[in-house]
Design an enzyme around this catalytic site. Sequence first.
Site, PDB file in Angstrom:
ATOM      1  N   ASP A  49       0.827  -1.209   0.000  1.00 21.62           N
ATOM      2  CA  ASP A  49       0.000   0.000   0.000  1.00 21.62           C
ATOM      3  C   ASP A  49       0.863   1.262   0.000  1.00 21.62           C
ATOM      4  O   ASP A  49       2.012   1.234   0.436  1.00 21.62           O
ATOM      5  CB  ASP A  49      -0.903  -0.030   1.252  1.00 21.62           C
ATOM      6  CG  ASP A  49      -2.093   0.909   1.113  1.00 21.62           C
ATOM      7  OD1 ASP A  49      -2.361   1.396  -0.006  1.00 21.62           O
ATOM      8  OD2 ASP A  49      -2.750   1.165   2.142  1.00 21.62           O
ATOM      9  N   GLY A  50       0.291   2.361  -0.497  1.00 18.14           N
ATOM     10  CA  GLY A  50       0.933   3.673  -0.382  1.00 18.14           C
ATOM     11  C   GLY A  50       1.631   4.189  -1.638  1.00 18.14           C
ATOM     12  O   GLY A  50       2.289   5.221  -1.587  1.00 18.14           O
ATOM     13  N   ASN A  51       1.459   3.494  -2.760  1.00 16.36           N
ATOM     14  CA  ASN A  51       2.091   3.962  -4.005  1.00 16.36           C
ATOM     15  C   ASN A  51       1.622   5.362  -4.389  1.00 16.36           C
ATOM     16  O   ASN A  51       2.411   6.203  -4.802  1.00 16.36           O
ATOM     17  CB  ASN A  51       1.728   3.038  -5.180  1.00 16.36           C
ATOM     18  CG  ASN A  51       2.352   1.670  -5.068  1.00 16.36           C
ATOM     19  OD1 ASN A  51       3.234   1.458  -4.250  1.00 16.36           O
ATOM     20  ND2 ASN A  51       1.880   0.739  -5.889  1.00 16.36           N
ATOM     21  N   HIS A  57       2.878   3.579  -8.986  1.00 18.35           N
ATOM     22  CA  HIS A  57       2.633   2.166  -9.318  1.00 18.35           C
ATOM     23  C   HIS A  57       3.808   1.574 -10.100  1.00 18.35           C
ATOM     24  O   HIS A  57       4.151   0.409  -9.921  1.00 18.35           O
ATOM     25  CB  HIS A  57       1.331   2.019 -10.113  1.00 18.35           C
ATOM     26  CG  HIS A  57       0.105   2.394  -9.321  1.00 18.35           C
ATOM     27  ND1 HIS A  57      -0.076   1.986  -8.024  1.00 18.35           N
ATOM     28  CD2 HIS A  57      -0.988   3.145  -9.646  1.00 18.35           C
ATOM     29  CE1 HIS A  57      -1.238   2.467  -7.570  1.00 18.35           C
ATOM     30  NE2 HIS A  57      -1.798   3.179  -8.537  1.00 18.35           N
ATOM     31  N   SER A 101      -7.167  -5.211  -5.940  1.00 24.47           N
ATOM     32  CA  SER A 101      -8.265  -5.862  -5.223  1.00 24.47           C
ATOM     33  C   SER A 101      -9.575  -5.778  -6.012  1.00 24.47           C
ATOM     34  O   SER A 101      -9.691  -4.979  -6.955  1.00 24.47           O
ATOM     35  CB  SER A 101      -8.452  -5.200  -3.850  1.00 24.47           C
ATOM     36  OG  SER A 101      -9.099  -3.952  -3.990  1.00 24.47           O
ATOM     37  N   ARG A 143     -11.524   2.979  -8.692  1.00 19.68           N
ATOM     38  CA  ARG A 143     -10.597   4.078  -8.997  1.00 19.68           C
ATOM     39  C   ARG A 143     -10.830   4.631 -10.406  1.00 19.68           C
ATOM     40  O   ARG A 143     -11.588   4.060 -11.175  1.00 19.68           O
ATOM     41  CB  ARG A 143      -9.169   3.568  -8.842  1.00 19.68           C
ATOM     42  CG  ARG A 143      -8.920   3.128  -7.416  1.00 19.68           C
ATOM     43  CD  ARG A 143      -7.498   2.725  -7.203  1.00 19.68           C
ATOM     44  NE  ARG A 143      -7.300   2.371  -5.799  1.00 19.68           N
ATOM     45  CZ  ARG A 143      -6.143   2.357  -5.185  1.00 19.68           C
ATOM     46  NH1 ARG A 143      -5.053   2.657  -5.843  1.00 19.68           N
ATOM     47  NH2 ARG A 143      -6.062   2.035  -3.911  1.00 19.68           N
ATOM     48  N   LEU A 174      11.393 -19.853  -5.231  1.00 18.53           N
ATOM     49  CA  LEU A 174      10.380 -18.987  -4.620  1.00 18.53           C
ATOM     50  C   LEU A 174       9.061 -19.043  -5.389  1.00 18.53           C
ATOM     51  O   LEU A 174       9.049 -18.941  -6.617  1.00 18.53           O
ATOM     52  CB  LEU A 174      10.894 -17.537  -4.620  1.00 18.53           C
ATOM     53  CG  LEU A 174       9.898 -16.486  -4.132  1.00 18.53           C
ATOM     54  CD1 LEU A 174       9.770 -16.517  -2.610  1.00 18.53           C
ATOM     55  CD2 LEU A 174      10.308 -15.088  -4.591  1.00 18.53           C
ATOM     56  N   SER A 230      -8.341  -4.969   4.457  1.00 12.44           N
ATOM     57  CA  SER A 230      -8.848  -4.660   3.112  1.00 12.44           C
ATOM     58  C   SER A 230      -9.170  -5.904   2.280  1.00 12.44           C
ATOM     59  O   SER A 230      -8.754  -6.005   1.116  1.00 12.44           O
ATOM     60  CB  SER A 230      -7.877  -3.740   2.361  1.00 12.44           C
ATOM     61  OG  SER A 230      -7.675  -2.537   3.071  1.00 12.44           O
ATOM     62  N   GLU A 238       1.068 -13.763  11.992  1.00  9.29           N
ATOM     63  CA  GLU A 238       1.514 -12.584  12.741  1.00  9.29           C
ATOM     64  C   GLU A 238       1.296 -11.368  11.842  1.00  9.29           C
ATOM     65  O   GLU A 238       1.501 -11.447  10.628  1.00  9.29           O
ATOM     66  CB  GLU A 238       3.009 -12.715  13.088  1.00  9.29           C
ATOM     67  CG  GLU A 238       3.319 -13.873  14.012  1.00  9.29           C
ATOM     68  CD  GLU A 238       2.661 -13.716  15.379  1.00  9.29           C
ATOM     69  OE1 GLU A 238       2.580 -12.579  15.870  1.00  9.29           O
ATOM     70  OE2 GLU A 238       2.221 -14.740  15.933  1.00  9.29           O
TER      71      GLU A 238
HETATM   72  C1  IPE Z   1      -5.369  -2.680  -0.626  1.00 12.13           C
HETATM   73  O1  IPE Z   1      -5.028  -1.338  -0.712  1.00 12.13           O
HETATM   74  C2  IPE Z   1      -5.294  -3.320  -1.969  1.00 12.13           C
HETATM   75  C3  IPE Z   1      -3.961  -3.445  -2.557  1.00 12.13           C
HETATM   76  C4  IPE Z   1      -2.821  -3.133  -1.991  1.00 12.13           C
HETATM   77  C5  IPE Z   1      -3.931  -4.008  -3.876  1.00 12.13           C
HETATM   78  P1  IPE Z   1      -6.145  -0.211  -0.865  1.00 12.13           P
HETATM   79  O2  IPE Z   1      -5.400   1.085  -0.917  1.00 12.13           O
HETATM   80  O3  IPE Z   1      -7.020  -0.504  -2.012  1.00 12.13           O
HETATM   81  O4  IPE Z   1      -6.963  -0.360   0.480  1.00 12.13           O
HETATM   82  P2  IPE Z   1      -7.936   0.646   1.230  1.00 12.13           P
HETATM   83  O5  IPE Z   1      -8.950   1.100   0.225  1.00 12.13           O
HETATM   84  O6  IPE Z   1      -7.097   1.798   1.709  1.00 12.13           O
HETATM   85  O7  IPE Z   1      -8.497  -0.143   2.352  1.00 12.13           O
HETATM   86  C1  IPE Z   2      -1.302   0.342  -3.469  1.00 13.59           C
HETATM   87  O1  IPE Z   2      -1.090   1.696  -3.415  1.00 13.59           O
HETATM   88  C2  IPE Z   2      -1.487  -0.180  -4.882  1.00 13.59           C
HETATM   89  C3  IPE Z   2      -2.890  -0.521  -5.224  1.00 13.59           C
HETATM   90  C4  IPE Z   2      -3.881  -0.580  -4.387  1.00 13.59           C
HETATM   91  C5  IPE Z   2      -3.153  -0.833  -6.606  1.00 13.59           C
HETATM   92  P1  IPE Z   2      -2.296   2.715  -3.463  1.00 13.59           P
HETATM   93  O2  IPE Z   2      -2.593   3.011  -4.901  1.00 13.59           O
HETATM   94  O3  IPE Z   2      -3.444   2.236  -2.654  1.00 13.59           O
HETATM   95  O4  IPE Z   2      -1.657   4.003  -2.798  1.00 13.59           O
HETATM   96  P2  IPE Z   2      -2.353   4.953  -1.729  1.00 13.59           P
HETATM   97  O5  IPE Z   2      -2.787   4.078  -0.604  1.00 13.59           O
HETATM   98  O6  IPE Z   2      -3.494   5.612  -2.433  1.00 13.59           O
HETATM   99  O7  IPE Z   2      -1.272   5.897  -1.347  1.00 13.59           O
HETATM  100 MG    MG Z   3      -3.988   2.416  -0.706  1.00 16.02          MG
END
Ligand code: IPE
Ligand code: IPE
Ligand code: MG
Length: 235
Positions: free
Chosen positions: A13-15, A30, A58, A64, A124, A188, A199
Amino acid sequence: MLKECNHVAIIMDGNGRWAKAQGKPRTAGHLVGADNVRTIAIAASEMGIKYLTLYAFSTENWKRSQDEVSYIMKLPAIFFKKYMQEFLDRGYRMNIIGELDMLPKATQKVLNDAMEESKNNTGLNLNICMNYGSQREILLAARQYAKDVRDGKADLDLDEEGFEKYLMTKDFPPVDLLIRTSGEERISNYLLWQIAYAELEFVQESWPEFTPEVFHRCLEEYTKRDRRFGGVTNE
Ligand code: IPE
Ligand code: IPE
Ligand code: MG
């Protein structure tokens, strides 16, 4: 010494926030995030992890913008073109988890080719979840089980092990460690059944900032955990 950890799952998460903080579009995050999949796969393999299961898209991510979704759908082609040969040389086996038939045809082909080309590898297991949602997975499993009972192919006395055979992860062991990046502390809709006794670790770093050093720190933390599985530790 690190404690043995067979199966690590990561919510990458967080890209988007990472890119925005640099004044770049979310898609730039991404792209860097996809490159980091290679870095972390190599680190996992070197740390003796056998299964690395990554949440890439997901069932909820269709909400989006069309631009963002279509960019993510093109990423597997960019990613495997750059790294597939290296993955094959390193002996990695690629498994894609999720409802692939809802993806664009070209994306499906790239993903299916990656699985096919690496199916005999024994290194792996790099599992990538694309259009994956755990509630949907469990629902589809329940539907298939109901059909099998109706058709006389399954008995009513199904146990946990039997039910797991209906899940998309049927070939993989339970998750030992689940990591989520970027400071969010939620699941999520990821691997709900499979993380029953995992864990959990939530790190502040966004996925593009999740380096092998941060990963190693997670394994050190995991090593300190006392996994009791409902029992008691011998003292
Ligand atoms: C979870 O991240 C899905 C993936 C990393 C692919 P999201 O950014 O979509 O999750 P929420 O919406 O913050 O819960
Ligand atoms: C995770 O990063 C990648 C995907 C869910 C596809 P996000 O795109 O959710 O990045 P944030 O959470 O909005 O920063
Ligand atoms: Mg996210």
